[in-house]
Design a protein around this motif. Structure first.
Motif, mmCIF file in Angstrom:
data_model
loop_
_atom_site.group_PDB
_atom_site.id
_atom_site.type_symbol
_atom_site.label_atom_id
_atom_site.label_comp_id
_atom_site.label_asym_id
_atom_site.label_seq_id
_atom_site.Cartn_x
_atom_site.Cartn_y
_atom_site.Cartn_z
ATOM 1 N N ALA A 1 0.955 -1.469 -0.217
ATOM 2 C CA ALA A 1 0.288 0.307 0.330
ATOM 3 C C ALA A 1 0.915 1.234 0.191
ATOM 4 O O ALA A 1 0.509 1.964 -1.000
ATOM 5 N N VAL A 2 1.957 1.525 1.044
ATOM 6 C CA VAL A 2 2.758 2.181 0.695
ATOM 7 C C VAL A 2 3.585 2.501 -1.075
ATOM 8 O O VAL A 2 3.509 3.592 -1.166
ATOM 9 N N GLY A 3 3.674 1.451 -0.823
ATOM 10 C CA GLY A 3 4.773 1.820 -2.339
ATOM 11 C C GLY A 3 3.823 2.076 -3.360
ATOM 12 O O GLY A 3 4.788 2.958 -4.496
ATOM 13 N N THR A 4 2.443 1.629 -3.523
ATOM 14 C CA THR A 4 1.701 2.001 -4.149
ATOM 15 C C THR A 4 1.275 3.571 -4.232
ATOM 16 O O THR A 4 1.341 4.495 -5.012
ATOM 17 N N THR A 5 1.633 4.234 -3.427
ATOM 18 C CA THR A 5 0.791 5.098 -3.202
ATOM 19 C C THR A 5 2.576 5.675 -3.316
ATOM 20 O O THR A 5 2.120 7.430 -3.785
ATOM 21 N N PHE A 6 4.011 6.055 -3.399
ATOM 22 C CA PHE A 6 5.165 6.198 -3.143
ATOM 23 C C PHE A 6 4.906 6.762 -5.281
ATOM 24 O O PHE A 6 5.539 7.483 -5.684
ATOM 25 N N ALA A 7 4.065 5.398 -5.719
ATOM 26 C CA ALA A 7 4.181 5.399 -6.901
ATOM 27 C C ALA A 7 3.448 6.089 -7.715
ATOM 28 O O ALA A 7 3.915 6.398 -8.458
ATOM 29 N N ILE A 8 2.637 6.675 -6.995
ATOM 30 C CA ILE A 8 1.748 7.279 -7.837
ATOM 31 C C ILE A 8 2.423 9.545 -6.871
ATOM 32 O O ILE A 8 1.935 9.869 -8.147
ATOM 33 N N ILE A 9 2.517 8.699 -5.790
ATOM 34 C CA ILE A 9 3.073 10.267 -5.888
ATOM 35 C C ILE A 9 4.441 11.311 -6.098
ATOM 36 O O ILE A 9 3.955 12.787 -6.348
ATOM 37 N N ILE A 10 5.318 10.262 -6.603
ATOM 38 C CA ILE A 10 6.229 11.128 -6.941
ATOM 39 C C ILE A 10 6.246 11.502 -8.474
ATOM 40 O O ILE A 10 6.487 12.800 -8.698
ATOM 41 N N PRO A 11 5.527 10.221 -9.600
ATOM 42 C CA PRO A 11 5.507 11.763 -10.370
ATOM 43 C C PRO A 11 4.292 12.196 -10.572
ATOM 44 O O PRO A 11 4.680 13.542 -11.613
ATOM 45 N N THR A 12 3.895 12.652 -9.540
ATOM 46 C CA THR A 12 2.755 13.444 -9.728
ATOM 47 C C THR A 12 3.305 14.581 -9.041
ATOM 48 O O THR A 12 3.217 15.810 -8.912
ATOM 49 N N ALA A 13 3.924 15.116 -7.997
ATOM 50 C CA ALA A 13 4.994 15.957 -7.219
ATOM 51 C C ALA A 13 5.759 16.280 -8.720
ATOM 52 O O ALA A 13 5.804 17.863 -8.508
ATOM 53 N N LEU A 14 6.265 15.775 -8.883
ATOM 54 C CA LEU A 14 6.929 15.921 -10.525
ATOM 55 C C LEU A 14 7.053 16.675 -11.298
ATOM 56 O O LEU A 14 7.123 17.695 -11.875
ATOM 57 N N ARG A 15 5.258 15.996 -11.565
ATOM 58 C CA ARG A 15 4.548 16.883 -12.712
ATOM 59 C C ARG A 15 4.408 18.089 -12.232
ATOM 60 O O ARG A 15 4.515 18.565 -12.816
ATOM 61 N N SER A 16 3.483 18.049 -10.912
ATOM 62 C CA SER A 16 3.813 19.952 -10.326
ATOM 63 C C SER A 16 4.538 20.784 -10.314
ATOM 64 O O SER A 16 4.439 21.588 -11.269
ATOM 65 N N ALA A 17 5.860 20.212 -9.847
ATOM 66 C CA ALA A 17 7.122 21.072 -9.962
ATOM 67 C C ALA A 17 7.165 21.596 -11.553
ATOM 68 O O ALA A 17 7.606 22.857 -11.348
ATOM 69 N N TYR A 18 7.499 20.950 -12.256
ATOM 70 C CA TYR A 18 7.089 20.963 -13.867
ATOM 71 C C TYR A 18 6.571 22.456 -13.792
ATOM 72 O O TYR A 18 6.974 23.305 -14.482
#
Length: 87
Positions: free
Chosen positions: A61-78
């Motif tokens: 569950a934690v790994g899945t949320t990290f897999a979602i959160i990391i690309p989302t954060a990178l896209r937002s920062a960009y």
């Protein structure tokens, strides 16, 4: 662990994931709560419904949320960088 789910059960799981995502998004927007704080328990329970062994549920569950959160954060920062809001 048998992942051959009947179509009805798969539809219920997909609907529960959709509802969990909507709730997480609303609470994140309203209260600034991180979506992972809501999605981890939802995913934990759904993994239990899929008969995933208990010792693997939380890491998955934690790994899945990290897999979602990391690309989302990178896209937002960009996106903020493109608009000149970030260095």
């Amino acid at each position: 662990m048998d992942l051959a789910l009947p179509l009805g059960e798969l539809a219920v799981l997909a609907a529960l994931l959709l509802v969990g995502g909507i709730v997480a998004g609303l609470l994140s927007g309203l209260f600034g709560v991180g979506g992972g704080g809501i999605l981890v328990p939802v995913l934990y329970e759904l993994l239990g419904a899929l008969d995933v062994p208990e010792n693997l549920r939380l890491p998955m569950a934690v790994g899945t949320t990290f897999a979602i959160i990391i690309p989302t954060a990178l896209r937002s920062a960009y996106g903020h960088y493109r608009r000149g809001s970030a260095d």
